[in-house]
Design a protein around this motif. Structure first.
Motif, PDB file in Angstrom:
ATOM      1  N   ILE A  17       0.844  -1.191   0.000  1.00  0.00           N
ATOM      2  CA  ILE A  17       0.000   0.000   0.000  1.00  0.00           C
ATOM      3  C   ILE A  17       0.886   1.250   0.000  1.00  0.00           C
ATOM      4  N   PRO A  18       1.037   1.873  -1.182  1.00  0.00           N
ATOM      5  CA  PRO A  18       1.753   3.139  -1.238  1.00  0.00           C
ATOM      6  C   PRO A  18       0.775   4.311  -1.245  1.00  0.00           C
ATOM      7  N   ASN A  19       1.254   5.459  -0.843  1.00  0.00           N
ATOM      8  CA  ASN A  19       0.485   6.697  -0.910  1.00  0.00           C
ATOM      9  C   ASN A  19       1.334   7.692  -1.686  1.00  0.00           C
ATOM     10  N   TYR A  20       0.738   8.354  -2.657  1.00  0.00           N
ATOM     11  CA  TYR A  20       1.444   9.336  -3.463  1.00  0.00           C
ATOM     12  C   TYR A  20       0.847  10.708  -3.203  1.00  0.00           C
ATOM     13  N   GLU A  21       1.713  11.689  -3.032  1.00  0.00           N
ATOM     14  CA  GLU A  21       1.256  13.057  -2.800  1.00  0.00           C
ATOM     15  C   GLU A  21       1.788  13.967  -3.890  1.00  0.00           C
ATOM     16  N   LEU A  22       0.873  14.688  -4.495  1.00  0.00           N
ATOM     17  CA  LEU A  22       1.201  15.710  -5.462  1.00  0.00           C
ATOM     18  C   LEU A  22       0.661  17.022  -4.909  1.00  0.00           C
ATOM     19  N   LEU A  67      -7.083  11.679 -15.244  1.00  0.00           N
ATOM     20  CA  LEU A  67      -6.852  10.893 -14.035  1.00  0.00           C
ATOM     21  C   LEU A  67      -6.360   9.490 -14.368  1.00  0.00           C
ATOM     22  N   LYS A  68      -6.875   8.921 -15.432  1.00  0.00           N
ATOM     23  CA  LYS A  68      -6.402   7.601 -15.855  1.00  0.00           C
ATOM     24  C   LYS A  68      -4.936   7.667 -16.250  1.00  0.00           C
ATOM     25  N   LYS A  69      -4.542   8.743 -16.935  1.00  0.00           N
ATOM     26  CA  LYS A  69      -3.150   8.899 -17.341  1.00  0.00           C
ATOM     27  C   LYS A  69      -2.252   9.080 -16.122  1.00  0.00           C
ATOM     28  N   LEU A  74       1.702   6.876 -12.224  1.00  0.00           N
ATOM     29  CA  LEU A  74       2.038   6.512 -10.844  1.00  0.00           C
ATOM     30  C   LEU A  74       2.328   5.026 -10.711  1.00  0.00           C
ATOM     31  N   LYS A  75       1.609   4.191 -11.426  1.00  0.00           N
ATOM     32  CA  LYS A  75       1.877   2.757 -11.345  1.00  0.00           C
ATOM     33  C   LYS A  75       3.227   2.401 -11.935  1.00  0.00           C
ATOM     34  N   GLU A  76       3.661   3.148 -12.961  1.00  0.00           N
ATOM     35  CA  GLU A  76       4.971   2.915 -13.551  1.00  0.00           C
ATOM     36  C   GLU A  76       6.082   3.475 -12.666  1.00  0.00           C
ATOM     37  N   PHE A  77       5.755   4.463 -11.863  1.00  0.00           N
ATOM     38  CA  PHE A  77       6.726   5.104 -10.985  1.00  0.00           C
ATOM     39  C   PHE A  77       7.205   4.125  -9.956  1.00  0.00           C
TER      40      PHE A  77
END
Length: 77
Positions: A17-22, A67-69, A74-77
């Motif tokens: 479970i990762p969390n990404y913040e922009l 949002l899909k992009k 993010l999944k590739e990150f």
């Protein structure tokens, strides 16, 4: 644009479970894995977005493909 990744839970191979913040957006992407058999694993991914301003939900509603992009990036990150 800077993206900060925080690992909320990492219990591989069962849970990640990762969390990404922009800027003004948080994205939580839990992945749950289950072994189907010796050569197959089922991965269930979910995604939650949390907006911290009124502008981002408006943009997200008007441009849903963006949002899909972002999610793919993010999944590739």
């Amino acid at each position: 644009m800077a993206i900060t990744e925080t690992l909320i839970k990492q219990n591989l191979p069962d849970v990640f479970i990762p969390n990404y913040e922009l800027i003004r957006v948080q994205n939580n992407l839990p992945d749950f894995m289950a072994e189907i058999d010796r050569n197959k694993t089922q991965c269930i991914s979910k995604s939650w977005f949390k907006y911290t301003s009124i502008i981002m939900p408006t943009i997200a509603f008007s441009v849903p493909n963006s949002l899909k992009k972002i999610l793919e990036i993010l999944k590739e990150f």
